[in-house]
Enzyme design. Structure first.
Site, PDB file in Angstrom:
ATOM      1  N   GLU A  47       0.824  -1.201   0.000  1.00  0.00           N
ATOM      2  CA  GLU A  47       0.000   0.000   0.000  1.00  0.00           C
ATOM      3  C   GLU A  47       0.864   1.258   0.000  1.00  0.00           C
ATOM      4  O   GLU A  47       0.448   2.320  -0.471  1.00  0.00           O
ATOM      5  CB  GLU A  47      -0.910  -0.017   1.239  1.00  0.00           C
ATOM      6  CG  GLU A  47      -2.066   0.943   1.207  1.00  0.00           C
ATOM      7  CD  GLU A  47      -3.124   0.627   2.280  1.00  0.00           C
ATOM      8  OE1 GLU A  47      -4.013  -0.193   1.998  1.00  0.00           O
ATOM      9  OE2 GLU A  47      -3.031   1.164   3.392  1.00  0.00           O
ATOM     10  N   HIS A 104       5.917 -27.709  -1.060  1.00  0.00           N
ATOM     11  CA  HIS A 104       5.180 -28.759  -1.756  1.00  0.00           C
ATOM     12  C   HIS A 104       3.999 -28.205  -2.554  1.00  0.00           C
ATOM     13  O   HIS A 104       3.105 -28.938  -2.938  1.00  0.00           O
ATOM     14  CB  HIS A 104       4.734 -29.822  -0.758  1.00  0.00           C
ATOM     15  CG  HIS A 104       5.891 -30.568  -0.161  1.00  0.00           C
ATOM     16  ND1 HIS A 104       6.183 -31.867  -0.475  1.00  0.00           N
ATOM     17  CD2 HIS A 104       6.862 -30.166   0.691  1.00  0.00           C
ATOM     18  CE1 HIS A 104       7.278 -32.247   0.175  1.00  0.00           C
ATOM     19  NE2 HIS A 104       7.709 -31.227   0.896  1.00  0.00           N
ATOM     20  N   LYS A 146     -14.339   1.972  -3.491  1.00  0.00           N
ATOM     21  CA  LYS A 146     -15.365   2.439  -2.551  1.00  0.00           C
ATOM     22  C   LYS A 146     -16.370   3.352  -3.267  1.00  0.00           C
ATOM     23  O   LYS A 146     -17.582   3.226  -3.089  1.00  0.00           O
ATOM     24  CB  LYS A 146     -14.722   3.230  -1.405  1.00  0.00           C
ATOM     25  CG  LYS A 146     -13.877   2.375  -0.472  1.00  0.00           C
ATOM     26  CD  LYS A 146     -13.399   3.247   0.698  1.00  0.00           C
ATOM     27  CE  LYS A 146     -12.303   2.568   1.484  1.00  0.00           C
ATOM     28  NZ  LYS A 146     -11.656   3.502   2.433  1.00  0.00           N
TER      29      LYS A 146
END
Lengths: 424, 424
Positions: free
Chosen positions: B278, B299, B414
């Site tokens: 960020e 793995h 948003k």
């Protein structure tokens, strides 16, 4: 069953120009003529699995549920990721059950192993060890420790009834132990590699023990087999998605970020990381798989996706029908200014978060998005999805011209580690 | 406290050639002259935090531990990641405590929220809501739902004693609710952004509630402040690591993969993803942060790291002294061929897995590795580490010439979402 949306990939493409290559690869998959074709046992498995063993899996699962309140699933990589992804996705978070599943045998962490030993001290325990060779170090180490715990707690005779072994039909270190002690055992087929083993007893026994209807899982697999058994790109969305991965890679993207909007789907992404990353990541090739869970991670990774380095595309997995839903409630006051959501379902709110994010990332962020919509996270849909991703992967990896079914690079750290550990 | 090893970065570099730039940036950080300098409150915080409020945090934590067996921490992004990283790292997995911490307010998932409501039905519950504006949608939505749950369960008066609010000192939607109802409250300072807020009551209250000695956390912060308050690159390993991130980026790497060998450190990587991603991910720049937990993920992702696309470098965080350790036991037989490890400590085995992997990835895989060794995961060391990473980040992000302290891209989704939700 799975709706693919390629309208946000931000690239001009002509799928039909890939038809010839797809047809060739479809034949390589179904006629077993491509690289690593000894490991194509998963292709016809939905119709060829051993029904007698399948019934034994269901019976063993019922016995586990009767005898234990903790099942230790002891395996690493494909020997736990598929089961964990399935159980979390299908059962959902904080599900109420008499049996808790704990995954062991996938770490050397002394802190984790010691704490789990203490946690299970006064619980009723069963164990399913899962390893084809029996010599995978993480799993063998944990198996010795937790087997001793069970033997000390229950004595030799009872402990044998609480240990379930999923391994090679004749080779490896576990099969002789099965033969000598009489543990109930299941077979990991030679023709199905670890990252495809979720559809064998490897994944099915833990799933059934968790109370999942594995008949439904197999029905989903069959349906996907039927739906996707065509080389026609326009009729096969798995192949369309597979092609699009390579198309986006050619535009310079080297990261595929798996995105979900449900916390209980996090392990689907972990399972996909192995399926895709281990299959493709060789000869300096392949898309790096990574993942986020939104909207949670929009508040950590969102900034980077929106405005950071343009190295990635997103593959979003949404769910149409959630396991649970509720309406946003009225309150005595509107101090939180949230009244505009009163009476709306939380799932609807979540869907708007997805739609708003899609638009933000694609239109303003210029980040290509592939969207896969699952109908739901039922056992049936989950089975369908698993086979769908198998087909996506097989096509994409063959397009890269690598062997999708080996993993030579995994051996390198082991070799070095054995030397340091003094193993002969 | 933190040992940095740059001997496996596979690149020729001359740190001293960066001294001038580092000196300039060090001054920008400490004299608050760089981009976003209003948000440099974290720099002197170890010596400037409010001691009276700190003591109130400790007392509130004790009260929470007395009144509840579930604490709901209601926040998203920096308002939960730091606390979660700290609690998991310091307490370790499966720790035995009377208080369980559940993180809410960080998702719209109807399934997750509904299930948590059901899970806490018959438990004694307290709640800490954490939001500077009070209008973060995920958090405000969950706060209304869980506040109603608490009010219905305990009645108005008692519910006020069970709700703790961490928010802006005067603005936002939560402060008026504090003033009206009389909730105990704590301040999120204006000069410390969300991803740095772990060192304020945002992180400290949940940590203290979990039984962590937050005096030790602050001591660790102070020690790191002292150790790292020098522009001399040769004496400042945080700056060395910060420079090396940019050096490796210039060789064409665009992904930094955080690696740990302890499952309880997974959330340190999640916290780092926000801190780095960020802060850096803007103007088309920055390293994409991703993570694995080894040997588990050797793995699944190991093959890709070893032999796949060369787009990444690794930053490995190891721990010298684990929380718990045990010796690998003898068995009645050696059927598992594991006797070569009898009497060895599991932590030693884990260390060999790390060393073998390092060699495999670096020498054969040609993947650059930066190694950070933490002494342990105590509260003191954790505090030290937090401040260390702050300094790494500030230096690296200023080297990129971005504002490390804003996150304009987080607003885009948003805005779109509000439109779809019908918010005015």
């Amino acid at each position: 069953m799975i709706k693919l949306d390629l309208s946000n990939v931000l690239v001009d493409y002509d799928l039909s120009s890939y038809q010839k290559e797809v047809t060739k690869i479809h034949q390589m998959i179904h006629e077993q003529t491509g690289k690593g074709s000894d490991y194509l046992g998963w292709v016809n498995w939905p119709y060829e699995y051993d029904q007698e063993e399948f019934d034994r899996v269901k019976k063993a699962a019922l016995r586990i549920r009767e005898q234990a309140n903790v099942l230790l699933v002891c395996g690493i990589g494909g020997s736990y990721l598929g089961a964990r992804a399935a159980i979390e996705a299908i059962k959902g978070p904080y599900y109420d059950d008499t049996l808790e599943i704990i995954y062991v045998g996938n770490t050397f962490s002394s802190t984790a192993i010691t704490r789990i030993l203490k946690y299970i001290e006064n619980k009723e325990v069963a164990l399913n060890v899962i390893s084809k060779s029996g010599s995978t170090t993480e799993t063998a180490l944990a198996f010795r420790i937790f087997k001793q715990f069970i033997e000390n707690k229950y004595g030799e005779e009872e402990s044998i009834k609480r240990i379930y072994v999923t391994t090679d039909k004749e080779r490896g270190l576990l099969r002789p132990q099965v033969n000598q002690k009489g543990y109930e055992s299941f077979v990991i087929p030679d023709s199905i590699g670890g990252r495809f083993s979720i559809i064998t007893p490897v994944g099915l026994l833990p799933m059934a023990a968790a109370g999942i209807d594995i008949d439904e899982v197999m029905k989903g697999l069959k349906k996907a087999y039927d739906d996707l058994n065509t080389d026609k790109l326009e009729d096969n969305s798995a192949y369309q998605y597979g092609v699009m991965r390579r198309v986006l890679e050619k535009t310079g993207k080297n990261v595929e970020m798996f995105v979900s909007y449900e916390p209980h789907l996090v392990y689907i992404a972990e399972w996909l990381k192995q399926l895709y990353g281990e299959s493709e990541g060789k000869e300096g090739k392949g898309l790096l798989p990574t993942s986020v869970n939104n909207s949670t991670d929009l508040h950590s990774m969102g900034q980077f996706v929106q405005e950071g380095t343009k190295c990635l595309f997103e593959t979003v997995i949404t769910v149409k029908e959630p396991i649970e839903d509720m309406l946003f409630p009225k309150a005595n006051d509107n101090d939180d200014e949230m009244d505009y959501l009163v009476g709306k379902s939380l799932h609807w709110v979540n869907e708007q978060a997805f739609k708003g994010t899609l638009k933000a990332h694609v239109e303003e962020g210029k980040v290509p998005n592939i969207v896969l919509e699952l109908k739901d996270t039922s056992a049936y849909s989950f089975g369908y999805m698993v086979y769908y991703f198998f087909k996506v992967l097989a096509l994409s990896a063959y397009m890269l011209d690598v062997n999708p079914f080996d993993q030579p690079g995994v051996e390198v750290y082991k070799r070095n580690m054995f030397k340091l550990l003094g193993k002969e």
